[in-house]
Design an enzyme around this catalytic site. Sequence first.
Site, PDB file in Angstrom:
ATOM      1  CB  THR A  43      -6.079 -11.662  -3.404  1.00 61.90           C
ATOM      2  OG1 THR A  43      -6.059 -10.453  -3.899  1.00 61.90           O
ATOM      3  CG2 THR A  43      -5.029 -12.704  -3.948  1.00 61.90           C
TER       4      THR A  43
ATOM      5  CB  VAL B  49      -0.860  -7.809 -14.037  1.00 61.80           C
ATOM      6  CG1 VAL B  49      -0.440  -8.876 -13.370  1.00 61.80           C
ATOM      7  CG2 VAL B  49      -1.488  -8.418 -15.427  1.00 61.80           C
TER       8      VAL B  49
ATOM      9  CB  THR C 100      -4.814 -10.244   0.383  1.00 61.40           C
ATOM     10  OG1 THR C 100      -6.002  -9.614   0.119  1.00 61.40           O
ATOM     11  CG2 THR C 100      -4.859  -9.921   1.788  1.00 61.40           C
TER      12      THR C 100
HETATM   13  N1  GLY Z   1      -3.942  -8.227  -4.503  1.00 63.04           N
HETATM   14  C1  GLY Z   1      -4.680  -8.019  -5.558  1.00 63.04           C
HETATM   15  C2  GLY Z   1      -4.193  -7.077  -6.697  1.00 63.04           C
HETATM   16  O1  GLY Z   1      -3.864  -6.280  -6.250  1.00 63.04           O
HETATM   17  O2  GLY Z   1      -4.511  -7.591  -7.634  1.00 63.04           O
END
Ligand code: GLY
Length: 338
Positions: free
Chosen positions: A197, A226, A248
Amino acid sequence: MKRRKFIQNTAAGAVGATFAMTAMACTDENKKTRKPSQDKKPMSKKMPNLPIAICTWQFTNANKTAGDALENGKPALEAAIEGVSIEEQNLKNTTVGKGGIPDRQGNVTLDACVMATNGDCGAVMAVSSTSHVAALARKVMEDTPHVILVGEGAEEFAALSGFETEDLLTEESKKAWQEWLKSPEYKPLINIENHDTIGMLTMDKKGDIAGACTSSGLSYKMKGRVGDSPIIGSGLFLDNEIGGAVATGMGEEVVKTVGSFLIVELMRNGMSPQDACEEAIKRIVNKNDTYKDFQIAYIAMNKMGETGAYCIHEGFTMMKYENKINENVFVDFYHKPS
Ligand code: GLY
């Protein structure tokens, strides 16, 4: 050449009169609301070298783009969205935007959120029609009575708002997915491809903070999954009087501890960004015997422009733009096998 250095408190130097007045007003306000025990750790009165941009991983161009936008006088939110959009369009990045690795059924679905200086926020989840999801999250924030739109609803809103429909699955990502299907196993690799991310925090020339967070989520996730990235408080949170944080890594674990909100609240109570990030990681590892199997990293910035970052495993770095220098910064980590 990229310079590397340990994260440390880093604010010093000249400051515009406007920001100085704002920061002092903020400090006075804090004095009124702080409990006596919190007075033991008063917030530093250091002033930032404006503007500043920080982001997760070694997304050099994204952070430089945000830094340049801020230098040109753009407000914090606009700069953050311009910055993260570089990775949303980067086809080589398989964890953000177009070119992201799909879910186990071959769908690339994107998640993003933004948070503005005044505390407004917007988010989109499970979007497969456009790569510009941080900009779309801003549209949700500004042009709808809502904070979050998901899936089909978000896609219809994107079309109505003039976002061009794109196919997000590139040939490379399709090939990787087809290869994965030969022996499908869901075991996200730590620091997979060494990036994930993009979460970004910006402080503009007026000293106002904003942020954006955008991701294609975990590779080969279940359809409809999600993560933390579009969830305000988990993937991103900020309070313009205190500072901000972004996350992240394995989103499920960030959501369980509302990590970014936690960091901002710890900073509100007097912790430095570095200590707050370390505490947020410790909350995860202390309760979770499986932490050796996943990576999580946080980066944070307070109103004085001090920054901090911490992660579970070696290999995560962050970008920092300050004093017109955009540098990759080493980040300390929790798990140090002997
Ligand atoms: N950090 C990104 C996710 O877990 O979707």
